[in-house]
Write a protein that holds these residues in place. Structure first.
Motif, PDB file in Angstrom:
ATOM      1  N   SER A   1       0.810  -1.223   0.000  1.00 47.90           N
ATOM      2  CA  SER A   1       0.000   0.000   0.000  1.00 47.90           C
ATOM      3  C   SER A   1       0.841   1.270   0.000  1.00 47.90           C
ATOM      4  O   SER A   1       0.343   2.344  -0.325  1.00 47.90           O
ATOM      5  CB  SER A   1      -0.944   0.007   1.207  1.00 47.90           C
ATOM      6  OG  SER A   1      -0.215   0.024   2.424  1.00 47.90           O
ATOM      7  N   LYS A   2       2.101   1.160   0.369  1.00 46.95           N
ATOM      8  CA  LYS A   2       2.966   2.338   0.430  1.00 46.95           C
ATOM      9  C   LYS A   2       4.033   2.278  -0.659  1.00 46.95           C
ATOM     10  O   LYS A   2       4.331   1.220  -1.211  1.00 46.95           O
ATOM     11  CB  LYS A   2       3.629   2.430   1.810  1.00 46.95           C
ATOM     12  CG  LYS A   2       2.654   2.690   2.951  1.00 46.95           C
ATOM     13  CD  LYS A   2       3.317   2.547   4.315  1.00 46.95           C
ATOM     14  CE  LYS A   2       4.458   3.514   4.533  1.00 46.95           C
ATOM     15  NZ  LYS A   2       5.040   3.398   5.891  1.00 46.95           N
ATOM     16  N   GLY A   3       4.617   3.411  -0.950  1.00 51.47           N
ATOM     17  CA  GLY A   3       5.701   3.482  -1.917  1.00 51.47           C
ATOM     18  C   GLY A   3       5.219   3.502  -3.356  1.00 51.47           C
ATOM     19  O   GLY A   3       4.025   3.503  -3.648  1.00 51.47           O
ATOM     20  N   LYS A   4       6.188   3.525  -4.262  1.00 51.63           N
ATOM     21  CA  LYS A   4       5.917   3.488  -5.703  1.00 51.63           C
ATOM     22  C   LYS A   4       6.261   2.088  -6.208  1.00 51.63           C
ATOM     23  O   LYS A   4       7.300   1.537  -5.846  1.00 51.63           O
ATOM     24  CB  LYS A   4       6.771   4.526  -6.439  1.00 51.63           C
ATOM     25  CG  LYS A   4       6.572   5.970  -5.983  1.00 51.63           C
ATOM     26  CD  LYS A   4       7.593   6.874  -6.667  1.00 51.63           C
ATOM     27  CE  LYS A   4       7.483   8.320  -6.200  1.00 51.63           C
ATOM     28  NZ  LYS A   4       6.296   8.989  -6.743  1.00 51.63           N
ATOM     29  N   HIS A   5       5.412   1.528  -7.042  1.00 52.38           N
ATOM     30  CA  HIS A   5       5.610   0.162  -7.521  1.00 52.38           C
ATOM     31  C   HIS A   5       5.688   0.131  -9.045  1.00 52.38           C
ATOM     32  O   HIS A   5       4.968   0.855  -9.732  1.00 52.38           O
ATOM     33  CB  HIS A   5       4.454  -0.741  -7.080  1.00 52.38           C
ATOM     34  CG  HIS A   5       4.322  -0.896  -5.598  1.00 52.38           C
ATOM     35  ND1 HIS A   5       4.769  -2.003  -4.917  1.00 52.38           N
ATOM     36  CD2 HIS A   5       3.781  -0.066  -4.656  1.00 52.38           C
ATOM     37  CE1 HIS A   5       4.504  -1.864  -3.623  1.00 52.38           C
ATOM     38  NE2 HIS A   5       3.905  -0.694  -3.439  1.00 52.38           N
ATOM     39  N   PHE A   6       6.558  -0.733  -9.560  1.00 59.61           N
ATOM     40  CA  PHE A   6       6.524  -1.041 -10.987  1.00 59.61           C
ATOM     41  C   PHE A   6       6.884  -2.504 -11.174  1.00 59.61           C
ATOM     42  O   PHE A   6       7.427  -3.159 -10.277  1.00 59.61           O
ATOM     43  CB  PHE A   6       7.451  -0.121 -11.794  1.00 59.61           C
ATOM     44  CG  PHE A   6       8.915  -0.437 -11.692  1.00 59.61           C
ATOM     45  CD1 PHE A   6       9.535  -1.290 -12.597  1.00 59.61           C
ATOM     46  CD2 PHE A   6       9.696   0.134 -10.694  1.00 59.61           C
ATOM     47  CE1 PHE A   6      10.887  -1.573 -12.513  1.00 59.61           C
ATOM     48  CE2 PHE A   6      11.051  -0.133 -10.600  1.00 59.61           C
ATOM     49  CZ  PHE A   6      11.653  -0.994 -11.514  1.00 59.61           C
ATOM     50  N   ILE A   7       6.548  -3.017 -12.346  1.00 62.41           N
ATOM     51  CA  ILE A   7       6.749  -4.435 -12.647  1.00 62.41           C
ATOM     52  C   ILE A   7       7.653  -4.567 -13.863  1.00 62.41           C
ATOM     53  O   ILE A   7       7.432  -3.912 -14.891  1.00 62.41           O
ATOM     54  CB  ILE A   7       5.396  -5.131 -12.885  1.00 62.41           C
ATOM     55  CG1 ILE A   7       4.617  -5.202 -11.560  1.00 62.41           C
ATOM     56  CG2 ILE A   7       5.582  -6.526 -13.463  1.00 62.41           C
ATOM     57  CD1 ILE A   7       3.223  -5.756 -11.689  1.00 62.41           C
TER      58      ILE A   7
ATOM     59  N   LEU B   1      -2.358  -4.529  -6.752  1.00 61.95           N
ATOM     60  CA  LEU B   1      -2.067  -3.095  -6.759  1.00 61.95           C
ATOM     61  C   LEU B   1      -3.195  -2.318  -7.438  1.00 61.95           C
ATOM     62  O   LEU B   1      -3.604  -1.256  -6.957  1.00 61.95           O
ATOM     63  CB  LEU B   1      -0.735  -2.839  -7.466  1.00 61.95           C
ATOM     64  CG  LEU B   1       0.524  -3.270  -6.701  1.00 61.95           C
ATOM     65  CD1 LEU B   1       1.747  -3.220  -7.609  1.00 61.95           C
ATOM     66  CD2 LEU B   1       0.743  -2.392  -5.472  1.00 61.95           C
ATOM     67  N   CYS B   2      -3.702  -2.850  -8.539  1.00 61.52           N
ATOM     68  CA  CYS B   2      -4.798  -2.169  -9.239  1.00 61.52           C
ATOM     69  C   CYS B   2      -6.039  -2.088  -8.360  1.00 61.52           C
ATOM     70  O   CYS B   2      -6.744  -1.069  -8.355  1.00 61.52           O
ATOM     71  CB  CYS B   2      -5.117  -2.886 -10.547  1.00 61.52           C
ATOM     72  SG  CYS B   2      -3.851  -2.690 -11.829  1.00 61.52           S
ATOM     73  N   GLN B   3      -6.315  -3.152  -7.605  1.00 58.50           N
ATOM     74  CA  GLN B   3      -7.474  -3.140  -6.718  1.00 58.50           C
ATOM     75  C   GLN B   3      -7.318  -2.104  -5.607  1.00 58.50           C
ATOM     76  O   GLN B   3      -8.314  -1.595  -5.085  1.00 58.50           O
ATOM     77  CB  GLN B   3      -7.688  -4.529  -6.118  1.00 58.50           C
ATOM     78  CG  GLN B   3      -8.252  -5.533  -7.110  1.00 58.50           C
ATOM     79  CD  GLN B   3      -8.584  -6.870  -6.468  1.00 58.50           C
ATOM     80  OE1 GLN B   3      -8.209  -7.130  -5.327  1.00 58.50           O
ATOM     81  NE2 GLN B   3      -9.291  -7.713  -7.194  1.00 58.50           N
ATOM     82  N   MET B   4      -6.080  -1.787  -5.264  1.00 58.47           N
ATOM     83  CA  MET B   4      -5.828  -0.762  -4.246  1.00 58.47           C
ATOM     84  C   MET B   4      -5.798   0.641  -4.845  1.00 58.47           C
ATOM     85  O   MET B   4      -5.516   1.612  -4.152  1.00 58.47           O
ATOM     86  CB  MET B   4      -4.502  -1.048  -3.532  1.00 58.47           C
ATOM     87  CG  MET B   4      -4.547  -2.259  -2.618  1.00 58.47           C
ATOM     88  SD  MET B   4      -3.035  -2.438  -1.629  1.00 58.47           S
ATOM     89  CE  MET B   4      -1.907  -3.066  -2.849  1.00 58.47           C
TER      90      MET B   4
END
Length: 458
Positions: free
Chosen positions: A99-105, A140-143
């Motif tokens: 839920s925190k920070g920046k995410h990428f795949i 992540l999309c659901q959040m």
């Protein structure tokens, strides 16, 4: 000390994830952490590794502490880049991890992962972690977090453009230093580096992809079949995709935007639009060897369904199709497709029946041993022609096929004759083209029959 803004990189193994970590390590505002969840993963799963004991001794094994103190703990730089392998995201870790920070795949084609993986560790579906990578994207999309997705192949072909795009997505400034690094290890390497990082230690930047791939180990063919669809799901979310053949075109707008999300029947199942495909061995691909009908739905009724099915089955018989589905099976597929899509009006169906898949490429129907392929493509589609104001037609120079050559009473998919006439109508800014027969008499348009009404009679 302040707490850095955390950047989470999620990937499968052998996806250039370490090279990308080295890239971020060159930034003057970023500290990097190499797989902080690895020890917790090894302890919880019991997975064996040559360096297992060393990892468990040197790293924090408590997942809660890793998330709180290492991933989100204090630091000396503005950003903290955490390289994660997807399978290391264990159930029960603190929700703050996602839920925190920046995410990428970061993704890579399994065709390229598997030959590389085999050098270090026998591959398996679990080891690849592509299923978990799709789950991470979905979670992540659901959040409400839309993670950027980048492809390792794009990173190799054009590192600067890919990194600039990633930095834009992460809302951080690009630094040119990310493109180069000195050969050799870095202090942040995990203790497993001697087993996995040999090629990275020999590199000084992102290497260009080799012109030709390695021969794929066919012992992993089943694993490729399992993992490639997952890769393709994620690849559909890559913003900038290049092609070996040409520069990719931007996605076109659809005549009816609602058709972006539809379900089609192919073979014996209903599939989403982008997954609704036939085999390259199917006869419709090999030679246009298929029959079809166009159906319209008005107020919950399919116009002239029985008559259309009569013609389709007659056409299939004329072409000597074998193992044809029954009339009831075809109707069941049509009804299921319409009901699943909620299409009960203002709908058009392209109903196709191909001779089916071949055991090898070639013209002979003797190669068709799988049975016919049924396709039910239902779309939201308003009437094609202006029934009030009329339409403009041109007369095509392309003549209609003679029944002596290819009988048009067989409603086949080999439509090049019609398409050539349609090109003429497009060039003339007309709705359609009138086609004449070999003797110069009116036959039909490229798409429809022609009827004349005179003194109230057809």
């Amino acid at each position: 000390m302040a707490k850095p803004e955390v950047i989470h990189s999620w990937s499968a193994p052998r996806s250039l994830s370490t090279s990308l970590m080295y890239s971020f390590a060159q930034r003057d505002d970023t500290e990097v952490v190499d797989e902080p969840l690895y020890a917790a993963f090894l302890k919880a799963t019991g997975v064996d590794r040559p360096y297992r004991d060393h990892v468990l001794t040197k790293m924090e094994c408590n997942g809660d502490k890793v998330v709180k103190d290492i991933i989100y703990g204090s630091g000396s730089k503005k950003y903290r880049y955490c390289k994660h392998i997807s399978k290391q995201r264990l159930f029960g870790l603190p929700s703050e991890l996602m839920s925190k920070g920046k995410h990428f795949i970061l993704i890579r084609n399994p065709l390229n992962i598997l030959p590389s993986f085999e050098k270090v560790q026998p591959p398996s579906f679990l080891e690849l972690g592509l299923g978990e990578l799709v789950s991470i994207y979905s979670d992540l999309c659901q959040m409400g977090i839309q993670p950027a997705v980048i492809d390792a192949d794009e990173l190799q072909r054009d590192p600067e453009t890919t990194l600039r795009g990633l930095c834009d997505d992460l809302e951080i400034p690009f630094q040119a230093s990310m493109l180069k690094w000195e050969a050799g290890p870095i202090p942040e390497d995990g203790v497993w580096a001697p087993w996995w990082y040999k090629s990275v230690h020999e590199s000084t930047g992102f290497s260009s992809p080799k012109k030709y791939p390695k021969t794929f180990p066919m012992s992993h063919y089943d694993l490729l079949e399992q993992s490639l669809p997952l890769y393709n799901i994620l690849r559909s979310h890559v913003k900038h995709k290049s092609s070996l053949l040409s520069s990719p075109l931007p996605p076109p707008s659809l005549p009816v935007p609602e058709n972006a999300k539809l379900l089609a029947w192919v073979g014996d199942e209903i599939l989403p639009r982008e997954m609704a495909k036939v085999s390259v061995f199917d006869s419709v691909v090999q030679g246009g060897d298929s029959v079809w009908e166009g159906l319209r739905i008005y107020k919950g009724k399919i116009f002239k369904l029985e008559e259309h099915l009569d013609r389709m089955f007659d056409s299939a018989k004329a072409l000597a199709f074998e193992n044809v589905p029954s009339r009831e099976e075809v109707k069941e597929a049509i009804f299921r497709t319409l009901i699943t899509n909620g299409m009960f009006d203002n709908t058009h169906i392209r109903l196709s029946l191909t001779r089916g898949k071949k055991v090898t490429s070639g013209m002979s129907p003797a190669f068709n041993r799988y049975g016919c392929t049924l396709i039910v493509l239902a779309e939201w589609k308003p009437p094609v022609y202006d029934n009030d104001g009329g339409i403009l037609l041109v007369t095509a120079t392309t003549r209609r096929n003679s029944p002596n050559n290819l009988d048009s009473k067989i409603h086949h998919n080999n439509l090049l004759n019609n398409i050539l006439a349609k090109i003429e109508s497009n060039n003339g800014n007309a709705a359609d083209a009138i086609m004449l027969d070999k003797d110069g008499y009116v036959s039909e348009t490229n798409a429809t029959n022609i009827f004349m009404v005179k003194r109230g009679c057809v």
